[in-house]
Design a protein around this motif. Structure first.
Motif, PDB file in Angstrom:
ATOM      1  N   ALA A 147      46.842 -14.021  21.316  1.00 50.81           N
ATOM      2  CA  ALA A 147      45.930 -13.824  20.036  1.00 50.81           C
ATOM      3  C   ALA A 147      45.018 -12.754  20.078  1.00 50.81           C
ATOM      4  O   ALA A 147      44.475 -12.447  21.247  1.00 50.81           O
ATOM      5  CB  ALA A 147      45.201 -15.166  19.930  1.00 50.81           C
ATOM      6  N   PRO A 148      44.896 -12.009  19.252  1.00 49.46           N
ATOM      7  CA  PRO A 148      44.030 -10.846  19.058  1.00 49.46           C
ATOM      8  C   PRO A 148      42.480 -11.168  19.461  1.00 49.46           C
ATOM      9  O   PRO A 148      42.076 -12.238  19.159  1.00 49.46           O
ATOM     10  CB  PRO A 148      43.965 -10.356  17.611  1.00 49.46           C
ATOM     11  CG  PRO A 148      45.210 -10.780  17.080  1.00 49.46           C
ATOM     12  CD  PRO A 148      45.639 -11.951  17.846  1.00 49.46           C
ATOM     13  N   GLY A 149      42.183 -10.355  20.396  1.00 54.10           N
ATOM     14  CA  GLY A 149      40.634 -10.791  20.902  1.00 54.10           C
ATOM     15  C   GLY A 149      40.473 -11.825  21.992  1.00 54.10           C
ATOM     16  O   GLY A 149      39.241 -12.106  22.492  1.00 54.10           O
ATOM     17  N   CYS A 150      41.688 -12.388  22.324  1.00 55.78           N
ATOM     18  CA  CYS A 150      41.640 -13.281  23.380  1.00 55.78           C
ATOM     19  C   CYS A 150      42.457 -12.754  24.547  1.00 55.78           C
ATOM     20  O   CYS A 150      43.665 -12.695  24.448  1.00 55.78           O
ATOM     21  CB  CYS A 150      42.143 -14.708  23.055  1.00 55.78           C
ATOM     22  SG  CYS A 150      42.047 -16.094  24.165  1.00 55.78           S
ATOM     23  N   ALA A 151      41.858 -13.023  25.717  1.00 52.94           N
ATOM     24  CA  ALA A 151      42.972 -12.511  26.961  1.00 52.94           C
ATOM     25  C   ALA A 151      42.899 -13.755  28.098  1.00 52.94           C
ATOM     26  O   ALA A 151      43.172 -13.558  29.009  1.00 52.94           O
ATOM     27  CB  ALA A 151      42.171 -11.358  27.676  1.00 52.94           C
ATOM     28  N   THR A 152      42.776 -14.862  27.529  1.00 53.79           N
ATOM     29  CA  THR A 152      42.443 -16.023  28.330  1.00 53.79           C
ATOM     30  C   THR A 152      44.015 -16.350  29.065  1.00 53.79           C
ATOM     31  O   THR A 152      45.047 -16.257  28.294  1.00 53.79           O
ATOM     32  CB  THR A 152      42.254 -17.359  27.650  1.00 53.79           C
ATOM     33  OG1 THR A 152      41.080 -17.050  26.927  1.00 53.79           O
ATOM     34  CG2 THR A 152      42.287 -18.812  28.525  1.00 53.79           C
ATOM     35  N   LEU A 153      43.894 -16.425  30.382  1.00 56.41           N
ATOM     36  CA  LEU A 153      45.313 -16.928  31.097  1.00 56.41           C
ATOM     37  C   LEU A 153      45.786 -18.167  30.844  1.00 56.41           C
ATOM     38  O   LEU A 153      44.809 -19.090  30.813  1.00 56.41           O
ATOM     39  CB  LEU A 153      45.101 -16.430  32.555  1.00 56.41           C
ATOM     40  CG  LEU A 153      44.803 -14.885  32.755  1.00 56.41           C
ATOM     41  CD1 LEU A 153      44.265 -14.543  34.251  1.00 56.41           C
ATOM     42  CD2 LEU A 153      45.971 -13.886  32.494  1.00 56.41           C
ATOM     43  N   PHE A 154      46.959 -18.378  31.026  1.00 52.34           N
ATOM     44  CA  PHE A 154      47.333 -19.888  30.928  1.00 52.34           C
ATOM     45  C   PHE A 154      48.777 -20.222  31.770  1.00 52.34           C
ATOM     46  O   PHE A 154      49.279 -19.143  31.901  1.00 52.34           O
ATOM     47  CB  PHE A 154      47.631 -20.036  29.079  1.00 52.34           C
ATOM     48  CG  PHE A 154      48.691 -19.540  28.594  1.00 52.34           C
ATOM     49  CD1 PHE A 154      50.122 -19.680  29.101  1.00 52.34           C
ATOM     50  CD2 PHE A 154      48.560 -18.127  28.179  1.00 52.34           C
ATOM     51  CE1 PHE A 154      51.229 -18.947  28.297  1.00 52.34           C
ATOM     52  CE2 PHE A 154      49.584 -17.278  27.154  1.00 52.34           C
ATOM     53  CZ  PHE A 154      50.725 -17.829  27.481  1.00 52.34           C
ATOM     54  N   LEU A 155      48.744 -21.521  31.755  1.00 58.89           N
ATOM     55  CA  LEU A 155      50.159 -21.514  32.424  1.00 58.89           C
ATOM     56  C   LEU A 155      50.933 -22.556  31.361  1.00 58.89           C
ATOM     57  O   LEU A 155      50.301 -23.678  30.664  1.00 58.89           O
ATOM     58  CB  LEU A 155      49.860 -22.588  33.383  1.00 58.89           C
ATOM     59  CG  LEU A 155      49.261 -22.029  34.707  1.00 58.89           C
ATOM     60  CD1 LEU A 155      48.821 -23.070  35.794  1.00 58.89           C
ATOM     61  CD2 LEU A 155      50.331 -21.190  35.447  1.00 58.89           C
ATOM     62  N   GLY A 156      52.170 -22.086  31.202  1.00 60.87           N
ATOM     63  CA  GLY A 156      53.145 -22.761  30.181  1.00 60.87           C
ATOM     64  C   GLY A 156      54.146 -23.478  31.208  1.00 60.87           C
ATOM     65  O   GLY A 156      54.431 -23.152  32.374  1.00 60.87           O
ATOM     66  N   THR A 157      54.528 -24.874  30.771  1.00 66.25           N
ATOM     67  CA  THR A 157      55.365 -25.440  31.592  1.00 66.25           C
ATOM     68  C   THR A 157      56.314 -26.321  30.473  1.00 66.25           C
ATOM     69  O   THR A 157      56.050 -26.546  29.432  1.00 66.25           O
ATOM     70  CB  THR A 157      54.701 -26.427  32.493  1.00 66.25           C
ATOM     71  OG1 THR A 157      53.824 -27.226  31.546  1.00 66.25           O
ATOM     72  CG2 THR A 157      53.926 -25.897  33.481  1.00 66.25           C
ATOM     73  N   GLY A 158      57.430 -26.478  31.081  1.00 67.67           N
ATOM     74  CA  GLY A 158      58.449 -27.172  30.253  1.00 67.67           C
ATOM     75  C   GLY A 158      59.450 -26.417  29.690  1.00 67.67           C
ATOM     76  O   GLY A 158      59.465 -25.126  29.723  1.00 67.67           O
ATOM     77  N   PRO A 159      60.332 -27.330  29.108  1.00 65.63           N
ATOM     78  CA  PRO A 159      61.487 -26.168  28.512  1.00 65.63           C
ATOM     79  C   PRO A 159      61.191 -25.670  27.176  1.00 65.63           C
ATOM     80  O   PRO A 159      59.869 -26.029  26.593  1.00 65.63           O
ATOM     81  CB  PRO A 159      62.616 -27.277  28.094  1.00 65.63           C
ATOM     82  CG  PRO A 159      62.073 -28.646  28.245  1.00 65.63           C
ATOM     83  CD  PRO A 159      60.507 -28.475  28.929  1.00 65.63           C
ATOM     84  N   GLY A 160      61.833 -25.061  26.672  1.00 66.55           N
ATOM     85  CA  GLY A 160      61.561 -24.451  25.094  1.00 66.55           C
ATOM     86  C   GLY A 160      61.215 -22.922  25.251  1.00 66.55           C
ATOM     87  O   GLY A 160      61.397 -22.230  26.391  1.00 66.55           O
ATOM     88  N   SER A 161      60.586 -22.558  24.177  1.00 68.42           N
ATOM     89  CA  SER A 161      60.265 -21.020  24.164  1.00 68.42           C
ATOM     90  C   SER A 161      59.089 -20.924  25.093  1.00 68.42           C
ATOM     91  O   SER A 161      58.394 -21.425  24.943  1.00 68.42           O
ATOM     92  CB  SER A 161      60.145 -20.856  22.505  1.00 68.42           C
ATOM     93  OG  SER A 161      61.156 -21.044  21.836  1.00 68.42           O
TER      94      SER A 161
END
Length: 187
Positions: A147-161
């Motif tokens: 997202a523009p203006g956001c550089a927050t790091l995240f962990l995605g888990t699970g199947p899918g895109s």
């Protein structure tokens, strides 16, 4: 210092990693007390986080380690992420060992022992956590919010895109902005 892998009792080194990485990215010179509070929130004993046990020099070492592994969290290419994790494990990890201390259940340690510094401990445990996620899902499921203006790091888990945003709020904001932009372009 705490364990290296989740114990099933609420301790997750990958969440500790994300919280510390986002905090240090937002405030590069995050005070020692703030780092200690974050570590305590993720299961470290308060006795291990006093100024005597966790000095400003220790905090400086930990901030540098957090910045180093945060670079891995911005790597979306799985092969490059795996290479970076292998390099961190080679530099900071030791053969795994089971440990039970300070009222914690048995858990896995991969740091170089009780004399390992805070930075080395953090890099070893965080690299192991990310390596576990990568092997479980077959890809790097983490990243920085698109997202523009956001550089927050995240962990995605699970199947899918693959995940692109840190939250549904950022995803919605980006979709609404794109919709409005398309509307302006057609008029």
């Amino acid at each position: 210092m705490g364990g290296d892998t989740g114990t099933g009792h609420g301790f997750t080194p990958e969440l500790r990693l994300i919280d510390l990485a986002n905090a240090v990215r937002a405030t590069p010179d995050l005070p020692r007390a703030a780092l200690a509070a974050l570590l305590a929130a993720h299961g470290e004993r308060p006795d291990d986080l006093t100024e005597r046990s966790f000095s400003e020099l220790d905090a400086q070492e930990l901030r540098a380690a957090v910045r180093e592994i945060a670079d891995v969290l911005t790597e979306s290419d799985t092969d490059r992420a795996a290479e970076a994790l292998n390099a961190l494990l080679a530099a900071h990890a030791a053969p795994p060992r089971l440990s039970r201390h300070d009222g914690h259940p048995w858990h896995l340690h991969t740091d170089r022992g009780d004399d390992a510094g805070w930075g080395s401990w953090f890099l070893a445990s965080s690299a192991l956590a990310l390596a576990r996620i990568l092997t479980e899902y077959g890809r790097a499921t983490w990243g920085a919010c698109a997202a523009p203006g956001c550089a927050t790091l995240f962990l995605g888990t699970g199947p899918g895109s693959p995940r692109r945003y840190c939250s549904t709020t950022c995803a919605t904001r980006a979709r609404v902005a794109a919709h409005r932009r398309r509307g302006r372009e057609t008029t």
